[in-house]
Design a protein around this motif. Structure first.
Motif, PDB file in Angstrom:
ATOM      1  N   TYR A 251       0.909  -1.172   0.108  1.00  0.00           N
ATOM      2  CA  TYR A 251      -0.068   0.147  -0.006  1.00  0.00           C
ATOM      3  C   TYR A 251       0.771   1.224  -0.156  1.00  0.00           C
ATOM      4  O   TYR A 251       0.288   2.381  -0.464  1.00  0.00           O
ATOM      5  CB  TYR A 251      -0.917  -0.030   1.229  1.00  0.00           C
ATOM      6  CG  TYR A 251      -2.230  -0.609   0.686  1.00  0.00           C
ATOM      7  CD1 TYR A 251      -3.419  -0.227   0.327  1.00  0.00           C
ATOM      8  CD2 TYR A 251      -2.310  -2.261   1.108  1.00  0.00           C
ATOM      9  CE1 TYR A 251      -4.449  -1.249   0.114  1.00  0.00           C
ATOM     10  CE2 TYR A 251      -3.579  -3.078   1.074  1.00  0.00           C
ATOM     11  CZ  TYR A 251      -4.743  -2.388   0.484  1.00  0.00           C
ATOM     12  OH  TYR A 251      -5.864  -2.949   0.421  1.00  0.00           O
ATOM     13  N   THR A 252       1.860   1.178   0.433  1.00  0.00           N
ATOM     14  CA  THR A 252       2.787   2.659   0.499  1.00  0.00           C
ATOM     15  C   THR A 252       3.773   2.513  -0.813  1.00  0.00           C
ATOM     16  O   THR A 252       4.128   3.773  -1.056  1.00  0.00           O
ATOM     17  CB  THR A 252       3.872   2.272   1.713  1.00  0.00           C
ATOM     18  OG1 THR A 252       4.620   1.209   1.889  1.00  0.00           O
ATOM     19  CG2 THR A 252       2.992   2.357   3.149  1.00  0.00           C
ATOM     20  N   ALA A 253       3.941   1.372  -1.131  1.00  0.00           N
ATOM     21  CA  ALA A 253       5.070   1.316  -2.451  1.00  0.00           C
ATOM     22  C   ALA A 253       6.244   1.933  -2.062  1.00  0.00           C
ATOM     23  O   ALA A 253       7.084   2.297  -2.883  1.00  0.00           O
ATOM     24  CB  ALA A 253       4.490   1.895  -3.601  1.00  0.00           C
ATOM     25  N   ASP A 254       6.652   1.678  -0.718  1.00  0.00           N
ATOM     26  CA  ASP A 254       8.146   1.979  -0.258  1.00  0.00           C
ATOM     27  C   ASP A 254       8.862   1.004  -0.328  1.00  0.00           C
ATOM     28  O   ASP A 254       9.157   0.333   0.671  1.00  0.00           O
ATOM     29  CB  ASP A 254       7.704   2.459   1.194  1.00  0.00           C
ATOM     30  CG  ASP A 254       9.037   3.131   2.015  1.00  0.00           C
ATOM     31  OD1 ASP A 254       9.864   3.111   1.747  1.00  0.00           O
ATOM     32  OD2 ASP A 254       8.731   3.721   3.171  1.00  0.00           O
ATOM     33  N   ASP A 255       9.860   1.136  -1.348  1.00  0.00           N
ATOM     34  CA  ASP A 255      10.823   0.212  -1.454  1.00  0.00           C
ATOM     35  C   ASP A 255      12.061   0.169  -0.528  1.00  0.00           C
ATOM     36  O   ASP A 255      12.608  -0.962  -0.271  1.00  0.00           O
ATOM     37  CB  ASP A 255      11.538   0.444  -2.870  1.00  0.00           C
ATOM     38  CG  ASP A 255      10.520   0.010  -3.990  1.00  0.00           C
ATOM     39  OD1 ASP A 255       9.619  -0.595  -3.732  1.00  0.00           O
ATOM     40  OD2 ASP A 255      10.775   0.582  -5.120  1.00  0.00           O
ATOM     41  N   LYS A 256      12.184   1.469   0.428  1.00  0.00           N
ATOM     42  CA  LYS A 256      13.233   1.518   1.352  1.00  0.00           C
ATOM     43  C   LYS A 256      12.576   0.527   2.382  1.00  0.00           C
ATOM     44  O   LYS A 256      13.439  -0.168   3.020  1.00  0.00           O
ATOM     45  CB  LYS A 256      13.156   2.882   1.709  1.00  0.00           C
ATOM     46  CG  LYS A 256      14.417   3.056   2.732  1.00  0.00           C
ATOM     47  CD  LYS A 256      14.455   4.527   3.227  1.00  0.00           C
ATOM     48  CE  LYS A 256      15.666   4.835   4.114  1.00  0.00           C
ATOM     49  NZ  LYS A 256      15.488   4.436   5.501  1.00  0.00           N
TER      50      LYS A 256
ATOM     51  N   ALA B 282      -0.711   8.763  -8.664  1.00  0.00           N
ATOM     52  CA  ALA B 282       0.263   7.959  -8.396  1.00  0.00           C
ATOM     53  C   ALA B 282       1.362   8.246  -7.345  1.00  0.00           C
ATOM     54  O   ALA B 282       1.720   9.463  -7.316  1.00  0.00           O
ATOM     55  CB  ALA B 282       1.017   7.440  -9.555  1.00  0.00           C
ATOM     56  N   SER B 283       1.829   7.511  -6.545  1.00  0.00           N
ATOM     57  CA  SER B 283       2.964   7.649  -5.627  1.00  0.00           C
ATOM     58  C   SER B 283       4.491   7.614  -6.157  1.00  0.00           C
ATOM     59  O   SER B 283       5.217   7.817  -5.825  1.00  0.00           O
ATOM     60  CB  SER B 283       2.721   7.157  -4.098  1.00  0.00           C
ATOM     61  OG  SER B 283       3.184   5.608  -4.293  1.00  0.00           O
ATOM     62  N   LYS B 284       4.248   6.805  -7.227  1.00  0.00           N
ATOM     63  CA  LYS B 284       5.422   6.406  -7.999  1.00  0.00           C
ATOM     64  C   LYS B 284       5.213   5.960  -9.352  1.00  0.00           C
ATOM     65  O   LYS B 284       4.056   5.878  -9.667  1.00  0.00           O
ATOM     66  CB  LYS B 284       6.354   5.043  -7.408  1.00  0.00           C
ATOM     67  CG  LYS B 284       5.305   3.622  -7.402  1.00  0.00           C
ATOM     68  CD  LYS B 284       6.249   2.924  -6.467  1.00  0.00           C
ATOM     69  CE  LYS B 284       7.569   2.354  -7.160  1.00  0.00           C
ATOM     70  NZ  LYS B 284       8.041   1.123  -6.478  1.00  0.00           N
ATOM     71  N   ALA B 285       6.268   5.848 -10.362  1.00  0.00           N
ATOM     72  CA  ALA B 285       5.948   5.661 -11.689  1.00  0.00           C
ATOM     73  C   ALA B 285       5.412   4.492 -11.992  1.00  0.00           C
ATOM     74  O   ALA B 285       5.962   3.280 -11.194  1.00  0.00           O
ATOM     75  CB  ALA B 285       7.085   5.891 -12.500  1.00  0.00           C
ATOM     76  N   GLY B 286       4.517   3.981 -12.486  1.00  0.00           N
ATOM     77  CA  GLY B 286       4.069   2.667 -12.979  1.00  0.00           C
ATOM     78  C   GLY B 286       2.709   2.704 -13.886  1.00  0.00           C
ATOM     79  O   GLY B 286       2.096   3.573 -14.031  1.00  0.00           O
ATOM     80  N   LYS B 287       2.262   1.433 -13.992  1.00  0.00           N
ATOM     81  CA  LYS B 287       0.824   1.271 -14.729  1.00  0.00           C
ATOM     82  C   LYS B 287      -0.024   0.958 -13.850  1.00  0.00           C
ATOM     83  O   LYS B 287      -0.083   0.095 -12.801  1.00  0.00           O
ATOM     84  CB  LYS B 287       1.043   0.206 -15.769  1.00  0.00           C
ATOM     85  CG  LYS B 287      -0.280  -0.131 -16.568  1.00  0.00           C
ATOM     86  CD  LYS B 287       0.158  -1.390 -17.346  1.00  0.00           C
ATOM     87  CE  LYS B 287       0.904  -0.944 -18.666  1.00  0.00           C
ATOM     88  NZ  LYS B 287       1.044  -2.058 -19.706  1.00  0.00           N
ATOM     89  N   VAL B 288      -1.366   1.782 -13.701  1.00  0.00           N
ATOM     90  CA  VAL B 288      -2.386   1.703 -12.997  1.00  0.00           C
ATOM     91  C   VAL B 288      -3.477   0.942 -13.959  1.00  0.00           C
ATOM     92  O   VAL B 288      -3.560   1.024 -14.859  1.00  0.00           O
ATOM     93  CB  VAL B 288      -2.905   3.060 -12.578  1.00  0.00           C
ATOM     94  CG1 VAL B 288      -3.325   3.868 -13.562  1.00  0.00           C
ATOM     95  CG2 VAL B 288      -4.165   2.762 -11.419  1.00  0.00           C
TER      96      VAL B 288
ATOM     97  N   LEU C 280       1.472   6.286 -15.290  1.00  0.00           N
ATOM     98  CA  LEU C 280       1.554   7.477 -14.828  1.00  0.00           C
ATOM     99  C   LEU C 280       2.823   7.480 -14.264  1.00  0.00           C
ATOM    100  O   LEU C 280       3.597   6.670 -14.047  1.00  0.00           O
ATOM    101  CB  LEU C 280       0.555   7.290 -13.532  1.00  0.00           C
ATOM    102  CG  LEU C 280      -0.829   7.276 -13.707  1.00  0.00           C
ATOM    103  CD1 LEU C 280      -1.749   7.390 -12.673  1.00  0.00           C
ATOM    104  CD2 LEU C 280      -1.291   8.253 -14.842  1.00  0.00           C
ATOM    105  N   ILE C 281       3.295   8.847 -14.185  1.00  0.00           N
ATOM    106  CA  ILE C 281       4.502   9.295 -13.416  1.00  0.00           C
ATOM    107  C   ILE C 281       4.363   9.607 -12.082  1.00  0.00           C
ATOM    108  O   ILE C 281       3.075   9.832 -11.831  1.00  0.00           O
ATOM    109  CB  ILE C 281       5.521  10.218 -14.122  1.00  0.00           C
ATOM    110  CG1 ILE C 281       4.498  11.576 -14.275  1.00  0.00           C
ATOM    111  CG2 ILE C 281       5.829   9.883 -15.602  1.00  0.00           C
ATOM    112  CD1 ILE C 281       5.244  13.026 -14.876  1.00  0.00           C
ATOM    113  N   LYS C 282       5.350   9.547 -11.396  1.00  0.00           N
ATOM    114  CA  LYS C 282       4.950   9.870  -9.849  1.00  0.00           C
ATOM    115  C   LYS C 282       4.352  11.203  -9.760  1.00  0.00           C
ATOM    116  O   LYS C 282       4.812  12.180 -10.343  1.00  0.00           O
ATOM    117  CB  LYS C 282       6.421  10.076  -9.035  1.00  0.00           C
ATOM    118  CG  LYS C 282       6.312  10.228  -7.600  1.00  0.00           C
ATOM    119  CD  LYS C 282       7.663  10.278  -6.859  1.00  0.00           C
ATOM    120  CE  LYS C 282       7.762  10.455  -5.474  1.00  0.00           C
ATOM    121  NZ  LYS C 282       8.858  10.314  -4.645  1.00  0.00           N
ATOM    122  N   GLY C 283       3.433  11.156  -8.920  1.00  0.00           N
ATOM    123  CA  GLY C 283       2.475  12.388  -8.745  1.00  0.00           C
ATOM    124  C   GLY C 283       1.518  12.786  -9.672  1.00  0.00           C
ATOM    125  O   GLY C 283       0.858  13.824  -9.419  1.00  0.00           O
TER     126      GLY C 283
END
Length: 768
Positions: free
Chosen positions: A433-438, A723-729, A758-761
């Motif tokens: 849900y966060t898409a937080d890779d860190k 989008a919070s990060k780039a990707g396909k929705v 979508l790109i980030k944001g």
């Protein structure tokens, strides 16, 4: 449509498609008539570390006190008994049908008084005779509790969101007395007034010396010596300014400082010097930011009030750098008793379901409280895996204390390794849900993969090459009887392990760990298929069918919260879903608890049964909550929804009810778990007819997306996705044959799914 209605709709759409999450309206505040004669119907307050319950009658106002890390960690019976009575030894005894021996080993330690969560006493404010309490209120927007009197006098209370202190303000009258009661005082008072404690066992059984009390000027305190070096101080100081009486309260302990009394005095002195309004300002700012993360609106006042209240619970009882919520959060029983089930961390559904509703509402800091708790105890969990299971990796006990100590209990779940797999699922969901890779690389994958290593160490291939555990069960099925030991692997164990390995495969791919991808994929496959009857009904194990009503949905956990069997997996999966739910419906709800209804509501929403979902949610809200919103396990209306009519308070049912609302409004799971980036956003996927007009703002979807949408007259009229990060929705077309008008170009359709990069944001919006 009339012009003014068109304008109103456009204004609503504009708000949803910007950041306009709604602060809870005052009409959804918790407003209770006086008297409130019992702690479990009180106004709940808290700041994560400390909690309070505001209640009372006539001219007496009480504030029950709690702090999340007050625990008696003394083991009942042998020290570190799990090192002696290991999993392997248990399996050997069970093979020899020596069931009572294993019960004595694993269940016996739970029958003692400790380990247990500790209450912290209470404050009693005595107003002049003739002052009569009229009502109590919880202002959700500002997290304030209030007591109103017929004379116009008001008591206000807050647990500061910025400091470890609580404040009370009394205006319109002058208190005759402010009394601080230790837990022993409360016990003795309860015995005198009501004949003794009602649940959990008496605090007197702890064997503590009486608290040492002190007074200085306008301050009073008590210091309680607990066990194993723990001491804590409950401190209160009074200040009168003009016609306002201010009280500052804090709880400190040996975990804070050597001189924890001086620390308590300083905290209260600083808070009183600022005054109530000055303390309220940063507190309101914190809560304003909390509420602006997301909001939902449904046309059912009872459900909306419960939803808002449960989201409030996250802010009041679960914070970063504070203990996570056990069974009762920071609202431990205040009746001279120890809390039901020791107020512990039950990992056979309670902790997992308590932390199931924060992801979609974006309360990530509040949810991270439990994940950080699990992360910080990984050394203890590694030792448990080595000492009890004889494996590498880590495992969290099925029932544990604040320190992570195994408490025992019914061994079929308290000592089951699969509970760790279910806990690992929370790490996976937080990342999803966060898409937080860190977070993925630093915590989610490391913690979960160590659970995976522990499971691989236990699993052995049978003659058919299927991975099997030495022991298997399905939580709480057949209680702790010999029959509760099922043939490995039960559907519950199988589903928990398969979800673990598939999520590990997905996380390994995101981390670029190619060798791990193969390992987890092979492990998931080697577990084999789920156990079903010929008609598709999910069994308990290969041979046993659920034949009577039961509270725990463990054998159908693959439908929810896991997405292993979905309506999008083809005819066979649909047959399994239909047959299994038909079987559960036929068995009835006589043995259900409150959480069973809210869990089933989530599950039915997940499989697209909107009307079934709202029916179960309505029953939960009607019959299984007290007037302050607390979930109690039994049917309080005695209407026949369940044979259980008792009232032990636990939180997980509340959070499942909140999540049921999310599941009706927004879903984003993948029908192919284990395959990265395959989630699909489903807008209003299971919204009942009576919720004809509904909306939500900034709910989260897997992949890190923020989604907002409006529904009018049972039709989606618009939505937006950021989008919070780039990707396909990917967006499911469940729009009743209507084509969306997109805000950007290059939105393509494959089958029944719209796709756009979508790109980030970046935001994509659609209207109809």
């Amino acid at each position: 449509m009339k012009p003014f209605k068109i304008i109103l709709l456009l204004l609503n759409l504009g708000c949803v498609f910007t950041v306009c999450a709604q602060i809870p309206d005052a009409r959804f505040n918790l407003l209770l008539k006086a008297p409130i004669n019992t702690w479990d119907e009180a106004i709940p307050l808290g700041n994560g570390l400390m909690g309070g319950l505001l209640w009372g009658e006539d001219n007496t106002i009480r504030l029950s006190l709690d702090r999340g890390d007050l625990w008696d960690e003394r083991t009942t019976g042998e020290k570190e008994w799990w090192k002696k009575y290991t999993y392997q030894k248990g399996a050997e005894m069970i093979a020899q049908k020596k069931f009572s021996t294993v019960n004595e080993w694993w269940d016996g330690p739970y029958n003692g008084v400790s380990p247990t969560k500790l209450p912290a006493g209470r404050i009693e404010i005595k107003l002049p005779v003739g002052q009569i309490a009229k009502s109590f209120e919880l202002k959700l927007a500002t997290a304030e509790g209030l007591a109103y009197f017929k004379s116009g006098a008001v008591v206000r209370a807050l647990y500061s969101a910025s400091e470890p202190v609580a404040l009370l303000s009394v205006k319109g009258t002058i208190p005759d007395a402010v009394d601080l009661l230790s837990t022993s005082d409360v016990y003795r008072k309860n015995v005198d007034e009501k004949g003794g404690p009602s649940s959990g066992g008496s605090v007197s059984k702890l064997g503590y010396p009486d608290a040492v009390k002190g007074k200085k000027g306008n301050a009073q305190w008590y210091i309680q010596e607990a066990a194993e070096g723990l001491k804590y101080c409950v401190y209160i100081e009074k200040k009168v300014i003009n016609k306002e009486t201010l009280l500052a309260v804090t709880i400190t302990s040996t975990s804070d400082a050597g001189d924890f009394l001086s620390l308590a005095a300083k905290r209260c002195m600083v808070a009183l010097a600022k005054g109530y309004e000055a303390n309220l300002k940063p507190h309101k700012q914190w809560w304003n930011a909390f509420w602006q993360k997301s909001s939902v609106s449904v046309p059912d006042t009872a459900v909306q009030k419960q939803y808002n209240l449960v989201q409030y619970f996250y802010g009041a009882a679960s914070r970063l750098n504070a203990p996570p919520m056990p069974l009762q959060g920071v609202w431990t029983a205040d009746n001279g008793s120890l809390p039901p089930w020791k107020g512990d961390y039950h990992n056979d559904l309670n902790t997992q379901m308590t932390y199931m509703a924060y992801q979609e509402s974006g309360r990530f800091d509040e949810g991270a409280s439990y994940l950080n708790f699990l992360w910080d105890r990984r050394d203890s969990f590694r030792a448990f895996a080595k000492d009890f299971y004889g494996t590498k990796g880590l495992a969290c006990p099925g029932v544990m204390s604040y320190s992570g100590q195994p408490l025992g209990g019914w061994g079929q779940y308290s000592m089951s390794p699969s509970m760790s797999a279910w806990s690992a699922h929370l790490f996976y969901l937080h990342w999803a849900y966060t898409a937080d890779d860190k977070f993925l690389k630093e915590k989610a994958y490391p913690w979960s993969s160590e659970v995976g290593e522990c499971m691989l160490g236990l699993l052995k291939k049978d003659a058919n090459g299927i991975l099997k555990l030495p022991l298997s069960s399905s939580p709480e099925m057949f209680d702790n009887s010999p029959k509760a030991w099922l043939e490995p692997n039960s559907n519950y164990d199988l589903m928990s392990l398969k979800m673990l390995f598939l999520s590990l495969k997905e996380m390994a791919e995101a981390c670029g760990k190619s060798s791990d991808i193969k390992k987890w994929d092979e492990a998931a496959t080697a577990l084999g298929d789920f156990h079903t009857k010929d008609d598709g009904t999910l069994l308990l194990d290969a041979n046993n069918e659920l034949k009577s009503s039961h509270r725990h949905l463990s054998n159908i956990i693959g439908l929810y919260p896991f997405n292993l069997i979905t309506t999008e997996n083809g005819e066979k999966a649909t047959q399994i879903i239909d047959a299994s739910l038909k079987s559960w419906d036929k068995l009835g709800t006589s043995q259900w608890c409150g959480y069973s209804f809210s869990w089933m509501s989530c599950l039915k929403a997940r499989v697209g049964d909107a009307e079934g979902a709202v029916k179960d949610l309505d029953i939960f809200v009607k019959a299984f909550v007290l007037r302050n919103g607390f979930h109690v396990n039994g049917d309080q209306t005695k209407s026949g929804f369940s044979d259980f009519t008792y009232r032990p308070f636990t939180l997980e049912g509340n959070f499942l009810a909140s999540q049921a609302v999310h599941e009706m409004l927004l879903q984003s799971w993948s029908s192919a778990p284990g395959k990265i980036n395959t989630g699909v956003i489903r807008i209003f996927p299971a919204t009942p007819e009576k919720w004809a007009n509904a909306s939500f703002t900034n709910l989260r979807a897997e992949g890190g997306y923020k989604v907002s949408a409006i529904r009018k007259n049972n039709l989606t009229v618009g939505f937006s996705i950021v989008a919070s990060k780039a990707g396909k929705v990917r967006i499911k077309d469940n729009f009743d044959g209507r084509k969306p008008k997109w805000s950007i170009k290059n939105v393509n359709k494959t089958g029944d799914v719209y796709e756009v990069n979508l790109i980030k944001g970046q935001k994509v919006s659609a209207s109809f």
